[in-house]
Design an enzyme around this catalytic site. Structure first.
Site, PDB file in Angstrom:
ATOM      1  N   GLU A 148      64.073  51.229  22.605  1.00 29.89           N
ATOM      2  CA  GLU A 148      62.934  50.319  22.534  1.00 29.89           C
ATOM      3  C   GLU A 148      63.396  48.875  22.701  1.00 29.89           C
ATOM      4  O   GLU A 148      63.575  48.400  23.803  1.00 29.89           O
ATOM      5  CB  GLU A 148      62.138  50.586  21.249  1.00 29.89           C
ATOM      6  CG  GLU A 148      61.567  52.007  21.325  1.00 29.89           C
ATOM      7  CD  GLU A 148      60.641  52.400  20.206  1.00 29.89           C
ATOM      8  OE1 GLU A 148      60.576  51.704  19.179  1.00 29.89           O
ATOM      9  OE2 GLU A 148      59.978  53.442  20.361  1.00 29.89           O
TER      10      GLU A 148
HETATM   11  C1  HEC Z   1      59.492  50.504  23.979  1.00 33.08           C
HETATM   12  C2  HEC Z   1      58.144  50.573  23.455  1.00 33.08           C
HETATM   13  C3  HEC Z   1      57.862  50.086  22.066  1.00 33.08           C
HETATM   14  C4  HEC Z   1      58.121  48.836  21.532  1.00 33.08           C
HETATM   15  C5  HEC Z   1      58.817  47.671  22.172  1.00 33.08           C
HETATM   16  C6  HEC Z   1      57.519  48.840  20.215  1.00 33.08           C
HETATM   17  N1  HEC Z   1      56.923  50.049  19.963  1.00 33.08           N
HETATM   18 FE1  HEC Z   1      55.817  50.513  18.362  1.00 33.08          FE
HETATM   19  N2  HEC Z   1      55.804  52.435  18.924  1.00 33.08           N
HETATM   20  C7  HEC Z   1      56.340  52.919  20.096  1.00 33.08           C
HETATM   21  C8  HEC Z   1      56.377  54.367  20.052  1.00 33.08           C
HETATM   22  C9  HEC Z   1      56.877  55.287  21.135  1.00 33.08           C
HETATM   23  C10 HEC Z   1      55.868  54.735  18.785  1.00 33.08           C
HETATM   24  C11 HEC Z   1      55.783  56.146  18.218  1.00 33.08           C
HETATM   25  C12 HEC Z   1      57.179  56.485  17.732  1.00 33.08           C
HETATM   26  C13 HEC Z   1      57.274  57.668  16.829  1.00 33.08           C
HETATM   27  O1  HEC Z   1      56.261  58.093  16.280  1.00 33.08           O
HETATM   28  O2  HEC Z   1      58.394  58.167  16.642  1.00 33.08           O
HETATM   29  C14 HEC Z   1      55.505  53.489  18.106  1.00 33.08           C
HETATM   30  C15 HEC Z   1      54.893  53.415  16.868  1.00 33.08           C
HETATM   31  C16 HEC Z   1      54.404  52.244  16.326  1.00 33.08           C
HETATM   32  C17 HEC Z   1      53.501  52.148  15.202  1.00 33.08           C
HETATM   33  C18 HEC Z   1      52.934  53.318  14.410  1.00 33.08           C
HETATM   34  C19 HEC Z   1      51.499  53.545  14.733  1.00 33.08           C
HETATM   35  C20 HEC Z   1      51.013  54.882  14.286  1.00 33.08           C
HETATM   36  O3  HEC Z   1      49.812  55.116  14.427  1.00 33.08           O
HETATM   37  O4  HEC Z   1      51.805  55.712  13.823  1.00 33.08           O
HETATM   38  C21 HEC Z   1      53.285  50.808  14.961  1.00 33.08           C
HETATM   39  C22 HEC Z   1      52.404  50.202  13.894  1.00 33.08           C
HETATM   40  C23 HEC Z   1      54.091  50.083  15.912  1.00 33.08           C
HETATM   41  N3  HEC Z   1      54.735  50.989  16.740  1.00 33.08           N
HETATM   42  C24 HEC Z   1      54.251  48.712  15.935  1.00 33.08           C
HETATM   43  C25 HEC Z   1      55.253  48.082  16.676  1.00 33.08           C
HETATM   44  C26 HEC Z   1      55.735  46.726  16.428  1.00 33.08           C
HETATM   45  C27 HEC Z   1      55.250  45.813  15.342  1.00 33.08           C
HETATM   46  C28 HEC Z   1      56.683  46.464  17.378  1.00 33.08           C
HETATM   47  C29 HEC Z   1      57.533  45.234  17.540  1.00 33.08           C
HETATM   48  C30 HEC Z   1      58.423  44.936  16.449  1.00 33.08           C
HETATM   49  C31 HEC Z   1      56.766  47.665  18.207  1.00 33.08           C
HETATM   50  N4  HEC Z   1      55.926  48.631  17.726  1.00 33.08           N
HETATM   51  C32 HEC Z   1      57.554  47.772  19.347  1.00 33.08           C
HETATM   52  C33 HEC Z   1      56.743  52.151  21.170  1.00 33.08           C
HETATM   53  C34 HEC Z   1      57.136  50.838  21.052  1.00 33.08           C
END
Ligand code: HEC
Ligand code: HEC
Length: 347
Positions: A148
């Protein structure tokens, strides 16, 4: 004759409005919950839902700072990926591709789809396997995950501390001389995320505005309840809690990626608010069509066949879950200094 037809009409009318209020009561009795109507009650409701709000109460200064961090690509190793890259606030709060893709064009190794950040404050757990309890704990994950943002807590702290304006904003949001560590940085992003709440016509309806939904949407809501979807998709997010997956039969795209849920095979039920904006669907983003997703749910979770017509009706109801997005002014980020660590693109 005239009197009679007036009587018939009003009887029909009464019947119709009774059906409306009955449907509202029915939806509530099956655990569907509306966002509060007025601003003060909504803010209170959000604060109560945010599990870390006792330690970090919401203030305007923290929200503004959290928004900058959310949009700041310098928190990633390459300097080009921010939270908004994968949770695009202008695009349903997600990236809307099957497997989320980050540092060096690396797809998620488990072929996992990015859930929306909108309304995530109301989830009882975060991530598809529920491994984070709240938004602050969640935000630590992506910043350090190799596929990520590929950064490290030290790097993130160094970057923030090398930018005097950021230090000033942290002191304003917390207190003078506050220790700007990784936990505080992620907590602040989580505070901004509390504002990503989208009240919809569905809320208006549950709050008593009977004409907020069309006839088709009401029929779809009723079907959603009758078919048993509400047994898992309930609460204010119509999801957000851990539930059993593949209850009756196997998911037809289970072979894509290797995600198996938590240690008991449970999966976080996705939020259905704004679901029409966040295709593709399922943990591996293998289904693009909402009606196909609905039918697949019927067979794997409930052991029932949902007809095309029924799927279409439930999808109509889903339209009423498209919410009013908060107005977000793109933040102007404070400039780097000589001390700020340089981007590492690992070409
Ligand atoms: C490269 C893409 C990527 C980036 C950059 C990223 N995310 Fe995510 N995010 C994901 C993915 C894929 C998941 C699901 C991962 C899992 O469940 O294992 C996720 C899950 C989440 C969730 C959980 C939502 C749920 O309904 O479960 C939140 C809130 C979130 N991210 C916030 C953020 C925040 C705040 C940042 C920056 C610090 C961020 N993400 C950066 C891809 C990304
Ligand atoms: C036993 C609990 C349960 C029942 C019953 C259930 N769901 Fe689900 N639903 C889930 C879980 C868990 C997921 C996530 C599955 C995955 O991707 O691994 C999900 C995923 C979905 C998705 C995809 C969401 C997204 O963002 O990817 C939709 C749409 C959906 N369900 C609609 C329905 C409908 C409509 C019904 C009724 C016909 C229903 N569900 C019944 C638990 C349930």
């Amino acid at each position: 004759m005239k009197i009679l037809s007036v009587a018939v009409c009003s009887a029909l009318f009464l019947n119709f409005s009774l059906a409306n209020s009955e449907l509202i009561e029915k939806a509530k009795s099956f655990g569907l919950v509306a966002l509060p109507k007025d601003k003060t009650s909504l803010e209170k409701f959000i604060e109560e839902s945010a599990q870390d709000s006792k330690v970090y109460p919401t203030t305007q200064a923290r929200v503004e700072l959290g928004k900058m961090l959310y949009f700041d690509p310098r928190l990633s190793k390459s300097g080009i990926i921010s939270c908004n890259t994968c949770h695009n606030l202008g695009y349903g709060g997600a990236d809307n591709i099957p497997a989320s893709t980050g540092h060096k064009w690396t797809p998620n190794p488990h072929h996992i789809n990015a859930p929306t950040v909108y309304n995530s404050v109301f989830n009882s757990v975060q991530f598809w396997d529920g491994r984070a309890a709240h938004l602050a704990a969640q935000a630590a994950g992506p910043m350090t995950a190799e596929p990520e943002m590929a950064s490290s807590p030290q790097r993130v702290e160094e970057i923030i501390k090398s930018i005097p304006e950021y230090v000033k904003f942290f002191e304003k949001a917390y207190n003078k001389g506050v220790d700007i560590d990784f936990d505080l940085i992620t907590a602040t992003i989580g505070i901004f995320e509390r504002t990503l709440v989208t009240p919809s016509r569905f809320d208006d309806f549950l709050n008593g505005k009977e004409n907020a939904l069309t006839k088709e949407e009401k029929a779809g809501l009723d079907l959603f309840i009758e078919k048993g979807c509400v047994s898992c998709h309930n609460g204010v997010n119509l999801g957000g809690s851990m539930q059993a997956f593949e209850v009756v039969s196997k998911y037809k795209f289970a072979n894509i990626g290797d995600f198996k849920g938590d240690k008991d095979g449970m999966v976080k039920t996705p939020v259905l608010r704004n679901i029409m904006l966040t295709a593709p669907y399922f943990h591996n983003g293998a289904i693009w069509d909402i009606e196909e997703a609905i039918k697949e749910m019927g067979s794997i979770q409930l052991g029932i066949e949902i007809t095309d017509k029924e799927a279409n009706s439930i999808a109509s109801f889903f339209k009423s879950l498209n919410g009013k997005m908060p107005k977000i002014t793109y933040p102007i980020l404070p400039p780097s200094t000589k001390q700020t660590p340089k981007p590492e693109l690992d070409y």
